[in-house]
Design an enzyme around this catalytic site. Sequence first.
Site, PDB file in Angstrom:
ATOM      1  N   LYS A  24       1.055  -1.409   0.001  1.00  0.00           N
ATOM      2  CA  LYS A  24       0.303   0.212  -0.346  1.00  0.00           C
ATOM      3  C   LYS A  24       0.973   1.223  -0.177  1.00  0.00           C
ATOM      4  O   LYS A  24       1.606   1.518  -0.032  1.00  0.00           O
ATOM      5  CB  LYS A  24      -0.605   0.058   1.023  1.00  0.00           C
TER       6      LYS A  24
ATOM      7  N   SER B  62     -10.035   2.155   3.171  1.00  0.00           N
ATOM      8  CA  SER B  62      -8.607   2.220   1.889  1.00  0.00           C
ATOM      9  C   SER B  62      -7.884   1.888   1.284  1.00  0.00           C
ATOM     10  O   SER B  62      -6.625   2.275   0.190  1.00  0.00           O
ATOM     11  CB  SER B  62      -7.932   3.407   2.993  1.00  0.00           C
TER      12      SER B  62
ATOM     13  N   SER C 148      -9.846  -0.203   6.793  1.00  0.00           N
ATOM     14  CA  SER C 148      -9.333  -0.285   5.654  1.00  0.00           C
ATOM     15  C   SER C 148      -9.059  -1.014   4.929  1.00  0.00           C
ATOM     16  O   SER C 148      -8.229  -0.910   3.899  1.00  0.00           O
ATOM     17  CB  SER C 148      -8.419   1.624   6.027  1.00  0.00           C
TER      18      SER C 148
END
Lengths: 96, 485
Positions: free
Chosen positions: B79, B154, B178
């Site tokens: 990420k 996210s 997330s």
Amino acid sequence: MSRISKEQVKHVAHLARLAITEEEAEMFTNQLDAIITFAEQLNELDTENVQPTSHVLDMKNVMREDQPEPGLPREVALKNAPDQKDGQFRVPAILE
Amino acid sequence: MALFDHKISELKQMLHRKEISVSDLVDESYKRIQEVDGKVEAFLTLDEERAREKAKQLDNEIGKKDTYGLLFGMPIGIKDNIVTKDLRTTCASKILENFDPIYDATVMRKLEEAEAITIGKLNMDEFAMGSSTETSAFKKTKNPWNLEAVPGGSSGGSAAAVSAGEVPFALGSDTGGSIRQPAAFCGVVGLKPTYGRVSRFGLVAFASSLDQIGPITRTVEDNAYLLQVISGLDPMDSTSANVEVPDYISALTGDIKGLKIAVPKEYLGEGVSRESREAVLAALKVLEGLGAEWEEVSLPHSKYGIATYYLLASSEASANLARFDGVRYGYRSDNAETLIDMYKQTRAEGFGNEVKRRIMLGTFALSSGYYDAYYKKAQQVRTLIKKDFEDVFEKYDVIIGPTTPTPAFKIGEKIDDPLTMYANDILTINVNLAGVPAISVPCGFANGLPLGLQIIGKHFDESTVYRVAHAYEQATDFHKQKPEL
């Protein structure tokens, strides 16, 4: 009654160092007002004798030996600087 | 069968038997990215040259060493809020568009020691603020199961990339859901570890009292492998816990006889779709069949989680994001004459609307005259929410419910209404407030979109969470289904 005024929103934007347009101030006033109104449901709860939780784990001051170590080389620290001069970060005028 | 349909344990055996090479694994990843990322748009940056070089180096070591890293030769996606030395790290924000970190996050150092190979950096909501990956400044990641649906957020890029077979696993971060919510939406396995289990050093801070890094994988076993590698005390993160890291893989016994499951009535009630509820009830039947028992319980303060979270997380974010000022790194506006104006213009031009909204909310909640009414009040309610969990865990081993109230929603459907978007996090957010670990595993489909089962454990009891998730996974085949791209 609204929870936050446009003037307050502009003041908060200044505190947060965000330039905002008149239109954005309008938008944020409406949205923040809705969010704050929603958040006021917390007032349904009596928290008179409740300790606040800032951290979920039961830990206090975490200490380590104070041993000197080399810092970052200057050129590495400056690698991502938007502007630099003579090995230092350069910024626009601080005093008018 | 595609290469990445094999588990890590199988891929490692195939490597050692020389049926495949590390270069094959890395090739497979970039080939698949080439094929499908135009549609899925999960990756922001690829690290192809270094990955291929590293693969060659590892291939040369096969058969010549006594010990191999736990993730030897395994390709991984990261990420884009986890800093990677000399590899662009943007947090999907214009303000970090050109940022090349000068150090590695602790999790990256641990992956390096385990001999994993970084394939590239994955899209996300800007600074991890969002539930759909739509707030990224750069691209809109699609759900591999339906390209018109969001992948969740996210960590939407991480979940979509694993679901689409671009990488066999990825790291995400979870502040209010997330990791688990995008894992549920994309039909993969995602774990938010106990707060303090994994070092946050090098995770660009959003809400420091809630953020945790965790693995997103195809299977529970792979997830345990990854957590094994990234867990542990780190002198660089004073909030990482000095708690022994158990052997997670040996926890996967398949035996859950006598397990006591709590099912909060708040997690199956109002606002939760019929499909999500039915999938969970069906999953409970499966677990019963394996010898577990379940009872309905109450987490009475559940409904206050969203308000509590948005006040606390935004307050912490407003402080954490003060560092983006155009001085030391990142974007700087040219449209300013003085220092203060430079700060204001830089941040106005560099941050997107959701980030600005949260900085504003947090600044307001912390400001003089409002602190007690909002910030302190939310911290007190956090205590009550945490106690709800403690009370239930006195009698039960795990808490089970849906990960999300509905399957993935359409792109564009909720982005203009912050409160509707926030409501989507109702089932995941309290876990972060309480700091406990939780996993999402695939548990069904609704209209062709995956659903997730959330299994919540006690502090530092990831082993039980994994044991239950693994037993359930072995008894079902939802995790074996793949999207057609």
